[in-house]
Design a protein around this motif. Structure first.
Motif, mmCIF file in Angstrom:
data_model
loop_
_atom_site.group_PDB
_atom_site.id
_atom_site.type_symbol
_atom_site.label_atom_id
_atom_site.label_comp_id
_atom_site.label_asym_id
_atom_site.label_seq_id
_atom_site.Cartn_x
_atom_site.Cartn_y
_atom_site.Cartn_z
ATOM 1 N N SER A 115 0.863 -1.180 0.000
ATOM 2 C CA SER A 115 0.000 0.000 0.000
ATOM 3 C C SER A 115 0.896 1.225 0.000
ATOM 4 O O SER A 115 2.103 1.139 0.199
ATOM 5 C CB SER A 115 -0.883 -0.002 1.251
ATOM 6 O OG SER A 115 -0.080 0.183 2.408
ATOM 7 N N CYS A 116 0.308 2.395 -0.231
ATOM 8 C CA CYS A 116 1.086 3.638 -0.214
ATOM 9 C C CYS A 116 1.750 3.840 1.144
ATOM 10 O O CYS A 116 2.891 4.284 1.229
ATOM 11 C CB CYS A 116 0.176 4.828 -0.533
ATOM 12 S SG CYS A 116 -0.357 4.866 -2.252
ATOM 13 N N ILE A 117 1.020 3.484 2.215
ATOM 14 C CA ILE A 117 1.555 3.654 3.567
ATOM 15 C C ILE A 117 2.749 2.726 3.774
ATOM 16 O O ILE A 117 3.792 3.130 4.292
ATOM 17 C CB ILE A 117 0.468 3.368 4.623
ATOM 18 C CG1 ILE A 117 -0.637 4.414 4.534
ATOM 19 C CG2 ILE A 117 1.079 3.345 6.024
ATOM 20 C CD1 ILE A 117 -1.792 4.162 5.467
ATOM 21 N N GLN A 118 2.597 1.470 3.330
ATOM 22 C CA GLN A 118 3.696 0.521 3.472
ATOM 23 C C GLN A 118 4.910 0.952 2.649
ATOM 24 O O GLN A 118 6.057 0.841 3.092
ATOM 25 C CB GLN A 118 3.241 -0.871 3.031
ATOM 26 C CG GLN A 118 2.282 -1.551 3.993
ATOM 27 C CD GLN A 118 1.756 -2.857 3.428
ATOM 28 O OE1 GLN A 118 1.409 -2.937 2.251
ATOM 29 N NE2 GLN A 118 1.701 -3.876 4.271
ATOM 30 N N ASP A 119 4.630 1.449 1.450
ATOM 31 C CA ASP A 119 5.714 1.876 0.570
ATOM 32 C C ASP A 119 6.459 3.061 1.174
ATOM 33 O O ASP A 119 7.694 3.116 1.137
ATOM 34 C CB ASP A 119 5.146 2.256 -0.796
ATOM 35 C CG ASP A 119 6.178 2.125 -1.892
ATOM 36 O OD1 ASP A 119 7.148 1.382 -1.682
ATOM 37 O OD2 ASP A 119 6.013 2.766 -2.940
ATOM 38 N N THR A 120 5.714 4.009 1.747
ATOM 39 C CA THR A 120 6.330 5.172 2.398
ATOM 40 C C THR A 120 7.177 4.728 3.580
ATOM 41 O O THR A 120 8.292 5.224 3.790
ATOM 42 C CB THR A 120 5.248 6.155 2.872
ATOM 43 O OG1 THR A 120 4.487 6.592 1.741
ATOM 44 C CG2 THR A 120 5.874 7.366 3.553
ATOM 45 N N SER A 121 6.644 3.781 4.355
ATOM 46 C CA SER A 121 7.377 3.264 5.515
ATOM 47 C C SER A 121 8.682 2.602 5.084
ATOM 48 O O SER A 121 9.717 2.744 5.746
ATOM 49 C CB SER A 121 6.504 2.264 6.269
ATOM 50 O OG SER A 121 7.204 1.691 7.340
ATOM 51 N N ARG A 122 8.649 1.901 3.970
ATOM 52 C CA ARG A 122 9.830 1.215 3.461
ATOM 53 C C ARG A 122 10.898 2.224 3.033
ATOM 54 O O ARG A 122 12.085 2.051 3.306
ATOM 55 C CB ARG A 122 9.422 0.332 2.278
ATOM 56 C CG ARG A 122 10.523 -0.571 1.754
ATOM 57 C CD ARG A 122 9.933 -1.448 0.654
ATOM 58 N NE ARG A 122 10.944 -2.274 0.007
ATOM 59 C CZ ARG A 122 11.426 -3.390 0.506
ATOM 60 N NH1 ARG A 122 11.001 -3.827 1.673
ATOM 61 N NH2 ARG A 122 12.326 -4.086 -0.149
ATOM 62 N N VAL A 123 10.456 3.299 2.368
ATOM 63 C CA VAL A 123 11.385 4.356 1.936
ATOM 64 C C VAL A 123 12.015 5.018 3.153
ATOM 65 O O VAL A 123 13.221 5.286 3.180
ATOM 66 C CB VAL A 123 10.649 5.405 1.070
ATOM 67 C CG1 VAL A 123 11.540 6.632 0.838
ATOM 68 C CG2 VAL A 123 10.234 4.799 -0.260
ATOM 69 N N GLN A 124 11.198 5.279 4.177
ATOM 70 C CA GLN A 124 11.722 5.899 5.403
ATOM 71 C C GLN A 124 12.751 4.997 6.078
ATOM 72 O O GLN A 124 13.766 5.475 6.602
ATOM 73 C CB GLN A 124 10.571 6.203 6.361
ATOM 74 C CG GLN A 124 9.671 7.337 5.894
ATOM 75 C CD GLN A 124 8.473 7.536 6.790
ATOM 76 O OE1 GLN A 124 8.102 6.651 7.567
ATOM 77 N NE2 GLN A 124 7.833 8.697 6.690
ATOM 78 N N ARG A 126 14.726 2.820 4.561
ATOM 79 C CA ARG A 126 15.948 2.884 3.765
ATOM 80 C C ARG A 126 16.739 4.158 4.085
ATOM 81 O O ARG A 126 17.979 4.131 4.158
ATOM 82 C CB ARG A 126 15.609 2.834 2.267
ATOM 83 C CG ARG A 126 15.064 1.495 1.806
ATOM 84 C CD ARG A 126 16.167 0.447 1.776
ATOM 85 N NE ARG A 126 15.662 -0.848 1.338
ATOM 86 C CZ ARG A 126 15.341 -1.832 2.152
ATOM 87 N NH1 ARG A 126 15.470 -1.673 3.461
ATOM 88 N NH2 ARG A 126 14.896 -2.976 1.684
#
Length: 389
Positions: A115-124, A126
């Motif tokens: 999801s967008c939230i999961q993707d944002t969390s993953r970027v953070q 990294r």
């Protein structure tokens, strides 16, 4: 004039030292014996080049380090950026290890939707992992600068040391500046008290290790246990605690985080043992500094300690000190007659095997990226122990 590290010396003297060999973290490493099955003992499953796997990330970290070292005063910027500039930045081994460790801890399952939230969390995540790599490099370089001041070193990485180029006063300020920038970056992590504590411990260990080296008695200088503990503090603590920080950032279990710690600790120890050998066998061109620099400063390392076990008379030479070349030559004669170099190579291999075993102990992953990163970490144990510079 005192460096930030030396100002902490008086406080360190008040801290009771706990032997590395009494430490639970060290006891756990002894369970992973050199005879354990490990990928380091077999042919690599894949010929993974550790550096190539994280080259892009290392480039980003290097650029960020150059930006982080910018100060209001141009002279301070020049000094603080000195070891981050192209051609003088070194191999970025710390960054490579940590970025590979971050990849090896990835819990994302291939093919899973985000999801967008999961993707944002993953970027953070990294970004935080890269920040840990930057912080570790800043602490590492600051410690090298302060060490060179204390040792009155003339060269580092094949160029003039910072203190010889800019003078002691500006070198002190540059080292302090990098430490303060590292502290600021740590504060930006927010709500990661355990991560902050790990890296604060690493800095304290660096100070403790340097103090142990400076203040060692003759008996302590001739003690293998003292040498091992000092080596852990000065060389292995920073990478081991940073590896553990990477695991915790990835929300891994305490057991997995300890495996990451064990990898960093044993890799750091093995790396230093090879450095100790190269101080006797390397050249100025290969080392980026003069050979025999340790013994000329009265620093006794593993090859001499092993030689001393075979030739007890070498201890009397050590007690006299190495202010004159005659004693250095005598010590070298004993060293070349002994198995000191070979036994140090075996000690490095043992710790390299322990590092590889720590990676092998990690839970299986279905991700090819994770498996490749772990294989790269194992391959790195071979590369760093087979180096000649």
């Amino acid at each position: 004039m005192k460096t930030l590290f030396s100002r902490a010396f008086s406080r360190i003297y008040e801290i009771p030292r706990k032997s590395l060999f009494d430490c639970p973290q060290h006891r756990q490493s002894l369970v992973l014996t050199a005879n354990s099955h490990s990928s380091i003992d077999s042919n690599p499953k894949e010929k993974v080049d550790p550096f190539s796997l994280v080259a892009d990330e290392i480039s980003l970290v290097s650029n960020r380090l150059r930006s982080s070292a910018v100060a209001e005063v141009p002279e301070l910027s020049s000094a603080a950026r000195y070891f981050f500039e192209h051609g003088v930045e070194g191999k970025r081994t710390c960054s490579m290890v940590l970025l590979l460790m971050a990849k090896s801890m990835d819990k994302h399952k291939p093919g899973s939707s985000f999801s967008c939230i999961q993707d944002t969390s993953r970027v953070q995540l990294r970004l935080k992992q890269k920040l840990i790599a930057e912080i570790t490099e800043m602490i590492h370089v600051a410690s090298l600068i302060h060490d060179d001041i204390l040792d009155d070193a003339k060269t580092r990485r094949g160029v003039g040391s910072l203190n010889s180029v800019f003078g002691n006063k500006l070198a002190v300020l540059a080292g302090d500046f990098l430490l303060f920038r590292a502290l600021g970056a740590l504060a930006s992590l927010k709500n990661n008290e355990q991560i902050v504590s790990l890296l604060a411990t690493a800095v304290e260990n660096l100070v403790t290790g340097e103090t142990m080296q400076m203040a060692a008695t003759v008996e302590q200088r001739c003690s293998m246990e003292y040498y091992m503990q000092k080596t852990y503090y000065k060389t292995a603590s920073l990478v081991s605690n940073s590896c553990k920080a990477m695991a915790l950032l990835s929300d891994q279990t305490p057991k997995v985080a300890m495996s990451a710690f064990e990898y960093g600790k044993n890799l750091g120890m093995a790396y230093q043992f090879i450095d100790d050998i190269l101080d006797f066998t390397g050249t100025s061109a290969s080392l980026g500094k003069g050979p025999l620099s340790d013994i000329r400063q009265g620093i006794i390392t593993a090859p001499i300690l092993f030689a001393m076990e075979e030739f007890p008379r070498l201890k009397a030479v050590t007690e006299q000190g190495f202010d004159n070349s005659a004693n250095i030559n005598t010590a070298l004669e004993y060293l070349w007659k002994s198995n000191g170099i070979q036994r140090t190579k075996e000690l490095a291999a043992k710790h390299a095997n322990l590092a590889a075993a720590a990676i092998d102990s990690l839970p299986e992953s279905s991700s090819s990226d994770v498996r490749r990163s772990r294989q790269a970490l194992i391959n790195l144990t071979r590369i760093l122990t087979a180096r000649n510079k």
